[in-house]
Enzyme design. Structure first.
Site, PDB file in Angstrom:
ATOM      1  N   LYS A 264      32.620  41.818  59.439  1.00  0.00           N
ATOM      2  CA  LYS A 264      33.248  42.758  58.512  1.00  0.00           C
ATOM      3  C   LYS A 264      32.864  44.185  58.878  1.00  0.00           C
ATOM      4  O   LYS A 264      31.689  44.539  58.874  1.00  0.00           O
ATOM      5  CB  LYS A 264      32.805  42.444  57.075  1.00  0.00           C
ATOM      6  CG  LYS A 264      33.282  43.459  56.031  1.00  0.00           C
ATOM      7  CD  LYS A 264      32.814  43.083  54.615  1.00  0.00           C
ATOM      8  CE  LYS A 264      33.167  44.161  53.590  1.00  0.00           C
ATOM      9  NZ  LYS A 264      32.671  43.838  52.232  1.00  0.00           N
ATOM     10  N   ASP A 269      32.776  51.458  51.530  1.00  0.00           N
ATOM     11  CA  ASP A 269      33.369  50.703  50.430  1.00  0.00           C
ATOM     12  C   ASP A 269      33.112  51.395  49.089  1.00  0.00           C
ATOM     13  O   ASP A 269      32.071  51.188  48.467  1.00  0.00           O
ATOM     14  CB  ASP A 269      32.793  49.281  50.409  1.00  0.00           C
ATOM     15  CG  ASP A 269      33.409  48.425  49.311  1.00  0.00           C
ATOM     16  OD1 ASP A 269      34.443  48.850  48.734  1.00  0.00           O
ATOM     17  OD2 ASP A 269      32.869  47.336  49.034  1.00  0.00           O
ATOM     18  N   LYS A 276      33.498  51.595  42.361  1.00  0.00           N
ATOM     19  CA  LYS A 276      32.104  51.236  42.084  1.00  0.00           C
ATOM     20  C   LYS A 276      31.426  52.348  41.288  1.00  0.00           C
ATOM     21  O   LYS A 276      31.836  53.503  41.364  1.00  0.00           O
ATOM     22  CB  LYS A 276      31.339  51.067  43.409  1.00  0.00           C
ATOM     23  CG  LYS A 276      31.717  49.847  44.214  1.00  0.00           C
ATOM     24  CD  LYS A 276      30.884  49.778  45.496  1.00  0.00           C
ATOM     25  CE  LYS A 276      31.269  48.576  46.340  1.00  0.00           C
ATOM     26  NZ  LYS A 276      30.941  47.284  45.707  1.00  0.00           N
ATOM     27  N   ASP A 287      28.530  48.757  54.752  1.00  0.00           N
ATOM     28  CA  ASP A 287      29.462  47.636  54.591  1.00  0.00           C
ATOM     29  C   ASP A 287      30.139  47.240  55.911  1.00  0.00           C
ATOM     30  O   ASP A 287      30.956  46.332  55.946  1.00  0.00           O
ATOM     31  CB  ASP A 287      30.505  47.977  53.514  1.00  0.00           C
ATOM     32  CG  ASP A 287      30.916  46.774  52.697  1.00  0.00           C
ATOM     33  OD1 ASP A 287      30.184  45.770  52.708  1.00  0.00           O
ATOM     34  OD2 ASP A 287      31.983  46.836  52.057  1.00  0.00           O
ATOM     35  N   ARG A 350      36.878  40.158  51.808  1.00  0.00           N
ATOM     36  CA  ARG A 350      37.542  38.875  52.039  1.00  0.00           C
ATOM     37  C   ARG A 350      38.997  39.064  52.464  1.00  0.00           C
ATOM     38  O   ARG A 350      39.558  38.202  53.137  1.00  0.00           O
ATOM     39  CB  ARG A 350      37.420  37.994  50.786  1.00  0.00           C
ATOM     40  CG  ARG A 350      38.110  38.526  49.583  1.00  0.00           C
ATOM     41  CD  ARG A 350      37.619  37.908  48.287  1.00  0.00           C
ATOM     42  NE  ARG A 350      36.298  38.390  47.884  1.00  0.00           N
ATOM     43  CZ  ARG A 350      35.619  37.941  46.812  1.00  0.00           C
ATOM     44  NH1 ARG A 350      36.131  36.990  46.048  1.00  0.00           N
ATOM     45  NH2 ARG A 350      34.445  38.447  46.523  1.00  0.00           N
TER      46      ARG A 350
HETATM   47  N1  BES Z   1      30.654  45.276  49.931  1.00  0.00           N
HETATM   48  C1  BES Z   1      30.604  44.646  48.677  1.00  0.00           C
HETATM   49  C2  BES Z   1      29.451  43.654  48.546  1.00  0.00           C
HETATM   50  C3  BES Z   1      28.060  44.224  48.529  1.00  0.00           C
HETATM   51  C4  BES Z   1      27.414  44.408  47.331  1.00  0.00           C
HETATM   52  C5  BES Z   1      27.391  44.493  49.698  1.00  0.00           C
HETATM   53  C6  BES Z   1      26.120  44.894  47.299  1.00  0.00           C
HETATM   54  C7  BES Z   1      26.104  44.981  49.670  1.00  0.00           C
HETATM   55  C8  BES Z   1      25.463  45.165  48.475  1.00  0.00           C
HETATM   56  C9  BES Z   1      31.895  43.879  48.430  1.00  0.00           C
HETATM   57  O1  BES Z   1      33.030  44.423  48.987  1.00  0.00           O
HETATM   58  C10 BES Z   1      32.088  43.844  46.942  1.00  0.00           C
HETATM   59  O2  BES Z   1      32.342  44.874  46.402  1.00  0.00           O
HETATM   60  N2  BES Z   1      31.955  42.656  46.349  1.00  0.00           N
HETATM   61  C11 BES Z   1      32.109  42.484  44.954  1.00  0.00           C
HETATM   62  C12 BES Z   1      33.231  41.507  44.703  1.00  0.00           C
HETATM   63  C13 BES Z   1      33.610  41.396  43.272  1.00  0.00           C
HETATM   64  C14 BES Z   1      34.424  42.599  42.874  1.00  0.00           C
HETATM   65  C15 BES Z   1      34.404  40.150  43.098  1.00  0.00           C
HETATM   66  C16 BES Z   1      30.807  41.929  44.387  1.00  0.00           C
HETATM   67  O3  BES Z   1      30.265  40.991  44.960  1.00  0.00           O
HETATM   68  O4  BES Z   1      30.324  42.477  43.389  1.00  0.00           O
HETATM   69 ZN    ZN Z   2      32.745  45.600  50.679  1.00  0.00          ZN
HETATM   70 MN    MN Z   3      33.904  45.903  47.744  1.00  0.00          MN
END
Ligand code: BES
Ligand code: ZN
Ligand code: MN
Length: 496
Positions: A264, A269, A276, A287, A350
């Site tokens: 990835k 992000d 966020k 990310d 994803r």
């Molecule tokens: N890049 C993030 C995941 C992440 C979170 C990486 C914390 C490193 C530290 C990913 O794209 C994301 O935002 N995931 C979300 C998905 C949710 C919205 C279903 C998550 O896991 O909170």
């Molecule tokens: Zn992400």
């Molecule tokens: Mn994300």
């Protein structure tokens, strides 16, 4: 940074600093130092007799030599013999480099004696990795003399320890692997305004030219022709163009099925319209850690001349909110042809991986591994000490888990049972991109599984392991390069 194996007598070797491992209850440090001058040998003995050096992992004793031989001898406790493994060796070498930094030395010597039970080649490789990782720092965005406290260790010699041929090739491999992991860390460290998708693509091209990999980069127009609608959907909110990077190492037989590595490469992000919170958002520059690890691993795989065909794929995009951004509720297409209802635009990893995995599966791989900072949930489940591993083939999961143990980048399996698929059912599309709070790391993996067709596949969620505060001796605050070493180890193990 120069790493060398020296066939010489450690006790007589002229060096600023000689680091020696001491196991618990051992007289082994003395074995490697038998030829030290009397004064120094006496001092080593007394440090042990007085109990200042018991061989415990925190024990550290610095002694000063006479006119000839090492100027300083650093004894580092490494714990009990039955717990010695490559990771202990990595940390030992990392501590030696940290000590040299504190003493403002630019070179040192690390003894490979006194670490019984770890085979010569693996021991030398781990020591070279630990030293190389520890010596890395990210200073390219600071004024050259802005930080007077810092000294770069430029050269490490390894000495003693056993059969010189095995030790020599271990040091060479460890140096290549350490350099690769450090490349990943450098790419990780670069902020989002510099490490854009096109920057990652040009860095991949630079790597490819340097080590003779084939490279192809798709721009957005090409991705549109290919039908990579999921990546394009994520990229829509950003003025930075997305890139799809393909690196290829042809080390195997012509028609041999490739090993495919997918990372990835989300260069920043923000979450998109499902934005966020501000707190900590700056760490979302990390990310792209999976993509960095894949580019870096491909470099090492080429340099090591691994006898396998290996293809690295890095879908790279930003995820930003704007007037043109993807919106919650939007339904998008994918390369696989499945439609996805985007409930939350922050579940973008994803989406870009869906197209990359479809592309990878169409290459008819012998096996495919993806790595991604995919979910916050994995940090809750496993903390910062293991990546989550998932897969549709038990033998492949076992291989990857073993590569994690050997490389020191551990992972722990979570289930991919069909019962979780229900959480991804959509009322308007083939599936939706989020499965709610329960088991969010697992439902993310279930989403990816929809796009691997019949490929043997493993997914690593590295959100908790790719970067952090820098707790181990060979780490620093920031990117760790995980899982560069794991990927290289897995490919090497597959090729032999
Ligand atoms: N890049 C993030 C995941 C992440 C979170 C990486 C914390 C490193 C530290 C990913 O794209 C994301 O935002 N995931 C979300 C998905 C949710 C919205 C279903 C998550 O896991 O909170
Ligand atoms: Zn992400
Ligand atoms: Mn994300």
């Amino acid at each position: 940074m120069q790493l060398r194996y020296l066939q010489a007598d450690a006790a007589k070797h002229e060096t600023e600093l000689l680091a020696v491992a001491v196991v618990q209850g051992a007289t082994s440090a003395r074995r490697g130092l038998a030829a030290l001058d009397d004064a120094l040998r006496g001092a080593v003995d007394r440090a042990m007799q007085l109990g200042d050096m018991r061989g415990n992992c925190a024990d550290e004793v610095l002694l000063y030599g006479a006119a000839a031989g090492p100027k300083r001898v650093l004894l580092l406790g490494v714990g009990t013999v039955d717990r010695l493994n490559p990771e202990v060796v990595r940390r030992f070498a990392g501590r030696a480099v940290r000590a040299a930094e504190r003493l403002r030395l630019t070179s040192l010597t690390v003894s490979l004696d006194g670490l019984p039970g770890v085979p010569d080649e693996a021991r030398a490789q781990a020591a070279a990795e630990g030293a190389s990782l520890a010596a890395w720092s990210f200073r390219e965005l600071k004024a050259p003399d802005g930080d007077e406290q810092s000294t770069d260790v430029m050269a490490v010699d390894f000495i003693g320890g056993g059969k010189s041929e095995a030790l020599q090739s271990g040091v060479i491999a460890g140096s290549i692997i350490g350099r690769a992991a450090n490349l990943a860390r450098t790419l990780q460290s670069r902020p989002g305004n510099l490490a854009t998708p096109s920057h990652l693509a040009s860095e991949a091209a630079r790597v490819a030219a340097g080590v003779n990999l084939d490279i192809t980069v798709f721009d957005e127009a090409r991705m549109y022709e290919e039908g990579m609608h999921a990546i394009l959907a994520v990229s829509r909110g950003s003025t930075e163009e997305a890139r799809f990077i393909i690196l290829e190492h042809r080390g195997g037989k012509k028609r041999e099925a490739p090993l495919v590595l997918v990372g990835k490469g989300l260069s920043f992000d923000a979450g998109g319209i499902s934005i966020k919170p501000a707190e900590g958002m700056e760490s979302m520059k990390f990310d792209m850690s999976g993509g960095a690890a894949v580019i870096a691993a491909m470099q090492a795989i080429a340099e090591l001349g691994v006898r396998a065909n290996v293809i690295g794929l890095v879908p790279s995009s930003e995820n930003l909110p704007s007037g043109s951004a993807l919106k919650p509720g939007d339904v998008i297409g994918t390369l696989a042809g499945k439609t996805v209802e985007v409930i939350n635009t922050d579940a973008e990893g994803r989406l870009i991986l869906a197209d990359a995995l479809t592309y990878g599966a169409r290459l008819r791989p012998a096996a495919m591994i993806d790595c991604a900072t995919l979910t916050g949930g994995v940090v809750i489940a496993l903390g910062h000490h293991a990546s989550a591993v998932f897969g549709n083939d038990d033998a492949l999961v076992a291989e990857v888990t073993e590569a994690g143990e050997v490389s020191g980048e551990r992972c722990w399996r979570l289930p991919l049972w069909d019962v979780y698929d229900k959480q991804l059912q959509s009322t308007t599309a083939d599936l939706q991109n989020v499965g709610g709070r329960p088991a969010s790391t697992i439902t993310a993996a279930c989403f990816l599984r929809e796009f691997v067709a019949d490929a043997k596949w493993v997914h690593l969620d590295i959100a908790g392991t790719a970067y952090g505060d820098g707790t181990l001796p060979y780490q620093r605050k920031g990117g760790y390069g995980v899982p560069t070493r794991l990927l290289i180890e897995w490919v090497r193990a597959r090729a032999t």
